[in-house]
Design an enzyme around this catalytic site. Structure first.
Site, PDB file in Angstrom:
ATOM      1  N   ASP A 479      26.201  61.352  77.422  1.00 26.00           N
ATOM      2  CA  ASP A 479      25.509  60.341  78.629  1.00 26.00           C
ATOM      3  C   ASP A 479      25.429  59.315  78.698  1.00 26.00           C
ATOM      4  OD1 ASP A 479      23.337  60.695  80.922  1.00 26.00           O
ATOM      5  OD2 ASP A 479      21.891  61.733  79.418  1.00 26.00           O
ATOM      6  N   ASP A 549      22.247  65.433  88.535  1.00 26.67           N
ATOM      7  CA  ASP A 549      20.779  65.715  87.833  1.00 26.67           C
ATOM      8  C   ASP A 549      19.811  66.427  88.845  1.00 26.67           C
ATOM      9  OD1 ASP A 549      20.602  64.477  85.517  1.00 26.67           O
ATOM     10  OD2 ASP A 549      19.724  62.530  85.643  1.00 26.67           O
TER      11      ASP A 549
HETATM   12  C1  DGJ Z   1      20.322  61.913  81.708  1.00 27.62           C
HETATM   13  C2  DGJ Z   1      20.877  63.380  82.418  1.00 27.62           C
HETATM   14  O1  DGJ Z   1      21.439  63.455  83.083  1.00 27.62           O
HETATM   15  C3  DGJ Z   1      20.186  64.680  81.910  1.00 27.62           C
HETATM   16  O2  DGJ Z   1      21.012  66.152  82.521  1.00 27.62           O
HETATM   17  C4  DGJ Z   1      19.733  64.469  80.705  1.00 27.62           C
HETATM   18  O3  DGJ Z   1      20.071  64.531  79.888  1.00 27.62           O
HETATM   19  C5  DGJ Z   1      18.845  63.385  80.661  1.00 27.62           C
HETATM   20  N1  DGJ Z   1      19.422  61.907  80.457  1.00 27.62           N
HETATM   21  C6  DGJ Z   1      18.280  62.922  79.259  1.00 27.62           C
HETATM   22  O4  DGJ Z   1      17.617  60.979  79.303  1.00 27.62           O
END
Ligand code: DGJ
Length: 745
Positions: A479, A549
């Protein structure tokens, strides 16, 4: 495929079945662009395409030849300040303050295959016969800088990969302040410009506008390729559409600051530039040093947008993505993020995994929150040791428990970041990007580690490698949750601060390279708050990326449709999540959530223990379906059929390479009363084959010829909305259907 050079006319012709690319050395020694388009016959002389026109008064001419002015000449790598007033491909700041350069042809080489670009992701060949590369050498006599322009033509598809390398063979240091990967001058401006824009949770929405005189551009100066824009644009003829017409796609294999720009001048010619964003870029080149730009890939298609996309898909799936997972069906996973966020214990995770296993899930992924002092997003980043309060057996213990269930285990990292509240930051406060004496802005309560420094990358590598070596980890979600501000590295002198953004990305690539080389069977999925770094650069290391997301099925139609213009289905991370959806609070049927997520890597982002028995039965069936068809969906040929940016119905399909099988997804956003008749015309099938068409989950089936399905279409009129519908099921908002086709005989 061939690259031909004519000595007398000093002309290069690169061609394959689909396209021709023609250049020639100009009277002043620069390299000129003559033609890029559909394949044409080879000739010795294409000089008529230089269109040398006598222009009086306003023309600035070369050596008093009033038919030759750089301003009116299409060039391969335009320079500013010597009669061309368009934005240039290159700018080199010299010791005396001048930024003028004058690159003249010195020679060329034709190579089989494709050379590697050192330290950078790029397309590749497995067999030298797959491509040929032309390396044209030009030199600026005054500074001694040698510019090598690389052009790789692939045997298959209208693909041309380009990049530029600068070698300082002079005696003085210079600063590159602009070094684009690609410059393409087109003879007219009869194009529509397509860009893929958005924001967090609504990435890569298609925007179309007509090219006009002046400059149109998309860019990122955030340090990552960004949610806001994607390093990919398309120019298409106004009459071109999915299935026909001239289209050129431009894609940058890069994950940092970029600029994609088209400038239409007053003569209606178009200059496309693509590369590292010149804003803030200043790269010092000492004598003997060299600089390699990232690669840009152009795809020409005279068969519309669909053909262009499939060309990119094939190239990026098979000759950009690499490694163990490249050609393998992707595991169906269950990620705990939307199921628990930070609120989990080892037992709770195992309970989620047990249910997932019962349903047929193959990989359980532990997301954020498992390390250091991280109980929310204010602390812990940088401390890559398991939190023993939550995970008494550590990561190895949890991984063993998951493996004992018969599943694989995956783990989340955010390697590039650090929270001020962390042991790493307390030990190395100077390891972040920040400008001395200035406030260092936080983003999601975290700083960005200075990946331009080797010791920082080394330290993070050691921490991550220890985990990968010490626990049964089969997958990593990498991430990256903030952009770069106050960009400055304490590891570099003042006159090299303009290098930090690029050196940062090189550090990211290096860490990826070391980890993927040391742990070749681990599946990497990239992520940046969803799709903030969904770009070809990362696809080279991580064959899949969390697309957004936003996990709502309706929002995902636009995101996945937009993403599909450049990126293959196998790269699109897509999961089923709960309702009401956590981003838009919408309720959509479980089957629609799956029907959308099938067209990606597929997984669940929820706690299956919270579903009803009836829903669990559906999930089991969904997983059975995906296991049966994922090979086709992830590696077949993708066709867009109906656009969510234009219509209430979105549709797409994937066809197997042999055209004997296909899966079609059909999605209706809003229901209506007394809806009109509707049909869906398919694509990509074999006209003379007859296909058995089944609607997945229903009894109905029929047999149709490929030409019927592609011209008359599938009848999708909704018979369920009128009284007396046979199955008594009513259509609804957010309805969807999946059709499966199999050739008979
Ligand atoms: C952003 C990501 O896109 C999510 O899927 C998740 O992993 C969160 N960060 C966790 O902080």
């Amino acid at each position: 495929m061939s690259i031909l050079f004519n000595e007398r006319t000093q002309t290069f012709h690169l061609y394959n079945e689909e396209m021709s690319y023609i250049m020639a050395v100009l009277p002043n020694g620069h390299l000129g662009q003559l033609y890029f388009g559909k394949r044409i016959h080879h000739k010795e002389d294409f000089s008529y395409l230089q269109e040398r026109v006598h222009r009086s008064m306003t023309s600035y001419v070369y050596d008093d030849d009033d038919t030759f002015s750089l301003e009116h000449t299409r060039q391969e790598y335009g320079v500013y300040g010597t009669t061309d007033f368009r934005h240039p491909a290159v700018s080199i700041l010299q010791k005396n303050g001048s930024a003028i350069s004058d690159f003249v042809y010195r020679g060329h080489e034709i190579l089989q295959g494709k050379p590697k670009l050192s330290g950078l992701p790029a397309t590749y060949t497995e067999d030298p016969g797959e491509a040929e590369t032309l390396a044209v050498k030009l030199q600026d006599p005054l500074t001694g800088i040698v510019l090598t322009l690389l052009y790789t033509i692939f045997a298959e598809g209208g693909i041309l990969a380009r990049s530029a390398e600068f070698q300082n063979e002079g005696k003085e240091a210079v600063h590159l302040t602009r070094a684009m990967s690609l410059c393409l001058d087109l003879p007219d401006c009869e194009y529509e410009w397509l860009q893929f824009s958005g924001a967090w949770a609504r990435e890569r929405h298609l925007k179309v506008r007509r090219l006009e005189q002046g400059i149109q551009a998309v860019d990122s100066i955030r340090g990552n390729s960004s949610h806001e824009q994607n390093p990919f644009i398309v120019l298409k003829r106004p009459t071109a559409d999915e299935t026909q017409g001239e289209v050129i796609g431009f894609s940058l294999v890069y994950s940092g600051n970029f600029l994609a720009q088209a400038q239409v001048d007053t003569q209606d010619t178009t200059r496309v530039l693509l590369g590292i964003h010149p804003f803030g870029f200043r790269w010092k080149l000492e004598p003997g040093e060299s600089f390699q730009t990232p690669e840009a890939v152009m795809v020409y298609s005279h068969r519309g947008l669909g053909h262009m996309s499939r060309t990119f898909h094939r190239l990026y799936r098979t000759r950009l993505a690499r490694g163990y997972w490249r050609d393998r069906e992707r595991p169906i996973l269950n990620n705990n993020w939307e199921a628990t966020y930070f609120d989990f214990t080892e037992d709770r995770l195992v309970k989620i995994a047990e249910k997932a296993k019962e349903c047929g899930v193959e990989l359980f992924v532990l997301d954020d929150g498992w390390f250091g002092g991280r109980r929310n997003d204010h602390a812990g980043l940088g401390d890559w040791t398991a939190n023993k309060d939550l995970l008494p057996g550590g990561i190895a213990g949890l991984a063993d428990r998951i493996e004992a269930l018969g599943m694989k285990f995956g783990l989340w990292f955010e390697p590039e970041m650090v929270n001020p509240d962390s042991d790493l930051y307390r030990a190395h406060p100077d390891w972040i990007l920040r400008t001395p004496g200035r406030h260092a802005s936080l983003g999601r309560h975290q700083h960005v580690l200075d990946f331009s420094r080797r010791e920082v990358v080394d330290a993070i590598y050691e921490m991550m490698a220890k985990f990968l070596a010490g626990a049964k980890i089969s997958y990593i979600k990498w991430d990256m949750n903030r952009s770069i501000t106050e960009c400055y590295s304490e590891g570099l002198p003042a006159d090299r601060q303009g290098e930090v953004f690029h050196r940062y990305i090189l550090g990211v690539y290096e860490l990826y390279d070391r980890l993927t080389s040391a742990f070749p069977e681990v599946l990497f999925e990239s992520c940046a708050s969803g799709g903030g770094r969904f770009d070809p650069g990362l696809l080279y290391y991580a064959p899949q990326a969390w697309a957004s997301d936003d996990s709502d099925a309706v929002e995902r139609l636009k995101i996945q449709y937009g993403t599909s213009f450049c990126y293959p289905v196998s790269s699109i991370g897509s999961h089923v999540s709960v309702t009401p959806n956590h981003q838009v609070y919408r309720n959509t049927p479980l089957y629609t959530r799956a029907n959308v997520a099938y067209f990606g890597t597929f997984g669940y982002e929820l706690d299956l223990n919270k579903l009803t028995e009836e829903e669990i039965a559906q999930v089991k069936e969904q997983i059975r379906f995906m296991k049966r068809y994922r090979g086709l969906i992830q590696f077949g040929d993708f066709y867009r059929l109906s656009s969510p940016f234009e219509k209430n119905v979105t549709a797409w399909m994937v066809v197997s390479g042999d055209k004997r099988e296909a899966v079609v997804g059909w999605y209706k956003v809003l229901n209506g009363a007394n809806m009109p008749l509707s049909r869906l015309r398919l694509n990509g099938l074999e006209e003379s084959l007859s296909y058995k068409l089944c609607e997945y989950g229903r009894e109905s089936s029929g047999v149709y010829y490929g030409d019927e399905l592609m011209n008359a279409g599938i009848v999708t009129t909704d018979t369920r909305i009128v009284d007396g519908a046979l199955d008594k099921k009513h259509s609804c908002d957010f309805d969807s259907r999946i059709f499966v086709l199999k050739a008979e005989g």
